[in-house]
Design a protein around this motif. Structure first.
Motif, mmCIF file in Angstrom:
data_model
loop_
_atom_site.group_PDB
_atom_site.id
_atom_site.type_symbol
_atom_site.label_atom_id
_atom_site.label_comp_id
_atom_site.label_asym_id
_atom_site.label_seq_id
_atom_site.Cartn_x
_atom_site.Cartn_y
_atom_site.Cartn_z
ATOM 1 N N THR A 30 0.842 -1.201 0.000
ATOM 2 C CA THR A 30 0.000 0.000 0.000
ATOM 3 C C THR A 30 0.879 1.255 0.000
ATOM 4 O O THR A 30 2.033 1.217 0.412
ATOM 5 C CB THR A 30 -0.933 0.111 1.238
ATOM 6 N N PHE A 52 -3.250 0.205 -2.640
ATOM 7 C CA PHE A 52 -4.027 1.418 -2.365
ATOM 8 C C PHE A 52 -3.139 2.653 -2.505
ATOM 9 O O PHE A 52 -2.116 2.786 -1.831
ATOM 10 C CB PHE A 52 -4.611 1.340 -0.949
ATOM 11 N N ASP A 74 -9.305 0.558 -1.168
ATOM 12 C CA ASP A 74 -8.708 0.024 0.061
ATOM 13 C C ASP A 74 -9.315 -1.308 0.463
ATOM 14 O O ASP A 74 -9.031 -1.827 1.529
ATOM 15 C CB ASP A 74 -8.895 1.031 1.201
#
Ligand SMILES: [Zn+2]
Length: 406
Positions: A80, A326, A334
């Motif tokens: 992420t 993300f 997400d």
């Protein structure tokens, strides 16, 4: 303190997947136990099996009844970019009007736009933005989250981003959430520098030394791609990371087959990520290595590109993980559960491959040894879902069945 979970409708243990090192998985490798019981203390799993076989001494302890619930190893999001300011909704609209990602980048959009917004934000603003995003990830059952720096692209602010991730790590530790801090100052080349090497030498390498010595970071990553960082930049960074005992990861073969997967295996990378254009030689190199291939279904999907050839990796015996990626530009999603659902039909993955990819294999992509399966001695990290069978979790795509109660 001992905790006893009883009458769990289905416990997804992945015991067989763990024995197979997360490779070549068949449907039975889910190793589901129906009407299961689990005994654990605050940190480790002590016992797991059918409730009928639960030992008498555990039956005497007050238990938590999970009738009508499914328990799985806690989800791991192993890729992420959560620490950033601003959003790129305008750019998204441009893309839907036919403007190419590279063209957007060339005219000051893309990573460089997020960089300007992130540089302007204060430390506490960035912490709060990231904290909220982490809490959303947690709402899907994710309990281990890798976070990359990389949206400041100068020495002082990149240092601050890595420190913010370190602060988040300490904050969420109290909630039993593990944050993994990846240093990605080599994410893009800021316009202040004449080329990638100049930026690498002036910012990335000296900052890496500083952060490694202070034990702030857990791994190093780089965007290895044409017009970003070259093979020689990547090797220079990886060699430096190895002298500091920091493991490496790589954004590889996303837009072109740059032989990034092969480079990853040469430096024992924890993972090579994206891999949309990896050739047969790269897939073979990964199959013969411990490096995890992390596929990011949301990114290809959101950019409307051809997806990675997941079956080629899986059928060659590569260890495959799935992660959200993300980020504000190429995948503003997400929801790891939704992306897992999409991976079934998109990547032609079976449920054992999908679940291993968001738990066991994803934990290996972070170098973690005792997570991602429900096995005595492993970490007591679970996710509990409001349904009776494992299949229902991703079958209900777009719907979050993670239980808020437990
Ligand atoms: Zn990324």
């Amino acid at each position: 303190m001992l905790k006893v979970y009883r009458h769990i409708s289905e416990a997804l243990t992945l015991q067989s997947a763990e024995k197979k090192d997360g490779r070549n998985l068949l449907a039975d490798d889910l190793s589901i136990i129906k009407n299961a019981a689990i005994v654990c203390d605050d940190s480790k799993i002590i016992w797991v099996g059918p409730d009928d076989n639960l030992e008498e001494k555990y039956k005497r302890i007050p238990s938590i009844n999970l009738t009508g619930k499914v328990i799985t190893p806690a989800l791991v999001d192993s890729h992420t970019h959560i620490v950033f300011a601003g959003n790129r909704a305008n750019e998204y609209a441009d893309r839907l009007n036919g403007v190419d990602y590279q063209l957007i980048a060339n005219r000051g959009g893309g990573i460089l736009f997020t960089m300007s917004q992130t540089r302007k934000a204060t430390r506490s603003e960035l912490f709060d933005l990231a904290k909220k995003r982490i809490e959303t990830l947690m709402s899907y059952g994710v309990k281990t989250i890798e976070i990359k720096s990389g949206y400041a692209l100068n020495y002082d602010k990149e240092k601050e981003l890595s420190e913010i991730i370190f602060d988040l790590k300490n904050y969420f530790k109290k909630l039993n959430i593990l944050i993994f801090n990846t240093f990605l100052a080599a994410h893009a080349i800021p316009t202040e520098y004449k080329n990638s090497e100049a930026y690498l030498d002036s910012v990335v390498l000296p900052l890496l030394t500083d952060l490694a010595k202070r034990k702030i970071i857990d791994a190093v990553d780089i965007f290895h791609e044409q017009k970003y960082f070259t093979t020689s930049d990547t090797e220079k960074l990886f060699k430096h990371a190895h002298t500091l005992n920091i493991p490496v990861k790589i954004h590889a073969d996303e837009f072109n087959d740059n032989k990034g997967a092969i480079l990853a295996t040469k430096y024992n990378a924890l993972s090579a990520d994206h891999l949309l254009c990896t050739g047969k030689d790269g897939i073979l190199a990964l199959a013969n290595s411990k490096t995890v291939a992390t596929l990011l279904p949301g990114t290809g999907f959101f950019l409307g590109k051809n997806q990675a050839n997941a079956r080629a990796f899986l059928d060659s015996g590569v260890k495959v993980a799935l992660a959200s990626d993300f980020n504000p530009g190429s995948c503003h999603c997400d929801n790891l559960l939704l992306l897992a659902s999409i991976s079934g039909p998109q990547y032609k993955m079976n449920l054992a491959e999908i679940w291993s990819a968001i738990t066991l294999n994803a934990s290996h992509a972070l170098g973690l040894k005792n997570q991602g399966a429900i096995i005595p001695g492993f970490d007591a990290k679970f996710s509990i879902f409001d349904c009776e069978t494992v299949s229902e979790i991703t079958y209900n795509w777009g719907k979050n069945l993670y239980s808020k109660v437990f």
